[in-house]
Every structure is written in structure tokens, then in C-alpha cells.
Design an enzyme around this catalytic site. Sequence first.
Site, short mmCIF file in Angstrom:
data_model
loop_
_atom_site.label_atom_id
_atom_site.label_comp_id
_atom_site.label_asym_id
_atom_site.label_seq_id
_atom_site.Cartn_x
_atom_site.Cartn_y
_atom_site.Cartn_z
CG HIS A 456 -2.22 0.72 0.98
ND1 HIS A 456 -2.37 1.65 -0.03
CD2 HIS A 456 -3.43 0.65 1.60
CE1 HIS A 456 -3.60 2.14 0.00
NE2 HIS A 456 -4.27 1.55 0.98
CG ASP A 460 -2.69 5.51 -4.95
OD1 ASP A 460 -2.89 4.88 -6.01
OD2 ASP A 460 -2.29 6.69 -4.92
#
Length: 483
Positions: A456, A460
Site C-alpha cells: 500500500h 494506492d
Amino acid sequence: MANIRALLVGLSRARGSLAEAGRCASMRPSLLASVGGHYKVPMPARWFSTGLPPHLVVGMPALSPTMNQGNIAKWRKQEGDKIEVGDVICEIETDKATLEFESLEEGYLAKILAPEGSKDVQVGQPIAVTVEELDDIKNIPADTSFGGEQKEEQSAESAPKTDAANASEQSSVVSRISPAAKLLIKVHGLDVSSLRASGPRGTLLKGDVLAALKSGSISIPAKEQKAPATPSSQPTRNAQAQPATTSQKADTYEDIPNSQIRKVIAKRLLESKQTTPHLYLSKDVVLDPLLAFRSELKEQHGIKVSVNDIIIKAVAIALRNVPEANAYWNSEKEEAQKCDSVDISIAVATEKGLMTPIIRNADQKTISAISSEVKQLAEKARAGKLAPNEFQGGTFSISNLGMYPVDHFCAIINPPQSGILAVGRGNKVVEPVVDSDGNEKAAAVTKMSLTLSADHRVFDGQVGGKFFTELASNFSDIRRLLL
């Protein structure tokens, strides 16, 4: 004169070995040369001549950047054998694969210090001794220690002390009880006063209770021993049968030794889940255009490729078109860095563990070239013959379980990569489609589930969405893979 000449040769080689060791100390292990699967690394070795004929003590080499210990899988040379430059001395199981260790010196193998099957031999620990002349072998006493046996000697010396320490611990009074031991005591109704603690500071461990149950040398509290008066012999038989039954249950497990590769895999996967924030995205794609394209290649052009080969190409093109997804997290700079090439790691199951050989520049290769390279790398991975440059690196991974009855799953990221795509099997489903006349009707289509596990910090939602958009387009219009 012969002795003086041998001494001079030994001193000369000692200087050369020290100079080489100095150069090697500044080299990264990843820069070690590999030719045809044989690894020519400067041997951790020392030349000696005082009191013994000139001889070379060969240490366990570091055959991969992350290797700190290894196992001796097989000795290709035996004591007394002639060794030429380039000869394979032995096969060493590292944290990545089983590699062949080549000699950079000629001579004779005088003594094997780490026998075949030796486990967890530390890098630099002596594994063999070589000499220059065949006649020198008999001048090296069999009981001479070169450092390789130090661990065994220390273990033998400390064994009596350890046994005495264990005896004193076992005779100590129980002051603490571990949760697992407490549960066993409650289940079997045991008397704590009849148990001996072997844990630190008088802690009663699960193993202490199991050992007592197995030996049958335990007493049951009086309230547990009460039973009806008739028949009088029945409780005695039950009480005698209980330890035997418990012992059989306690022995119904089997320890499975881990290979060096599996130990490293377990450690890396745990680190990945603990240190990498996993983001999961999934999508179902229609597989029919891909299957039709595969059949066309086979029937019209005689080219046989697998579904996985085409998936590799489709993923590589999607990564090329979305360079933000072809990146990794730089912990030092605390920022994402894009990769210059698209190198796809493919998961291959082997007897010793999961290997991930790499298809480099996959976006620039044809599907037939990818298919041929996958077959070669998979065969080498199962044989444990992968070279370091064939499994180290990679920018993205694919794990395909489509050949099994697995519809979808989530894979764990392989650091330092930032993404891995989990591929499930294709399933026939019925859904509405629009025909050429613009009318909607029900039709059977083949769909396949794709699940992306992404870092992450790099991916995104927007980057993940763009990647899946490109990937879905590659599956719906297979001609995009030919551009």
C-alpha cells in the site's frame, strides 16, 4: 631442498590467499561469478605448512547474498581423489537452491571435515582439507583437528554439565505452571505434587506433564480415584489402562524436518506480513478470448503455449503501461522507486519449497519465447539447479493455482517487490451478454478470478485501478499482446 621448496610454495600461496581474501571482503556476494550453474567463488581457505605437509583448509563458502549457513547435500569428490581447477567438490544446499561448489585450486582431497548430510554448517567453518601431492595425504594424521570438529567437541564436553543441570531443574519444586501444562493437568486430573518442573525458575512445562504421562509415574488425587464398590476390579483396570492410552495419543505426531529453503521462506513470508501493509484488490476477467487465441496458435501455427504463459505476457504489458505499478518501496529514502525493466517472477513448487524463477524483460518477449523460458526455468528449479541471477531480483510475481480446484486466493508479497497476482481457475458462468443486433441474452462464459496483493506504500487505489483496467483490456482484446 624439497622441504624448503614446499615451505616457499606454502608461504607464496598464503600471501596470495590473504590478498584474495582482502579483495573478496569488499565484494558483495551477489557479484560472485556464475558460469553454467557452477559457482566460482574464492574459497574461504587457509594454507598451512608448519608441522604438517602444505595443505589447504577449505571453508563453507557463501553462495548467495543471504546465506549464513548451508547443508552438505553430496560430496562429488572423496578422500584421496585428484582435484583439478574447475572440478565440482560438493553440492551445497543454501537458503535458495542446491548449488555446485567448484574448486579454484588443484591438489588432492585429504580429509572431509563435514560429512555428507551435515546440517547448518556456518559460512567459513572448515569442511575439507586438500594437499598438493598424493603422498602428503598419509602424512596428515586422521585425528588432526582443523577447527571443523570444535563444535562437536564442545558439545561432548558440555553434555555432562547439561545433564546435571537438567537433573537439578527436574528435581526442583513446581512454583509456576504454564497454561498448556495447566490444561493437561485439568484434563487428566493429575496431582501437581507428583510432577517435576524443568522450566526456568521452577516452571512446569507441557513437556513435563507429557513425559510424566508417558512414563506412568504419576499419581491421581484421591477424589479422582473414588469409584463404585462393585465391581471392585474394574476401576483398577481403568486406572492402569489410562497411562497407556494417553501415551499412545501423545505419540501420534511426527516431526517433519525443514529444508534450508523452507526455513528462509517461512522467515521471509512472516517478515512480509509483519512489515508490508498489504492492499488486496480482486477482479473477474473473461477467459474465452484467451482460450480462443491459444487454440488458434496451436491449430493454425503449431505453437503450444499454456494459459499461464499468456497471463505472464498480459501482466507484463499492463505493468509497462502503468509504470507506477512496476515499482518497489525504498526504505532508506522512504519513497517508491520505479523499475527500469519488467521482470516477472513465477511461483514454481518444488520438493524443497517454493522457488520464483524470473522471466526478465517479459514485456519485450513473444509468448512462445516466454513459454520456452518458463519450461526451462521450472525444470531447473525442480532440479535445484537455478543460478542466482535466475531467481534473485524480479519486479512483480505471479502465483497461479488454476490447475487446482481453487477459485480465488490471496498471496503474500515477495519483498522487495511490491505486488503479486494470485490466479484462480476458470469457471463457466451464465450471464447476460449483448449480441450483434443489440439484444441482451443469456450466455455461458468462462471467468477467472484475479487477486492482487500490493504494497500500500506503492499502490494506492488509483494505481491499482489503472493496473486492473489495463489487465482486463489485455484479456478482452488479446491482440494487444501482439503490439
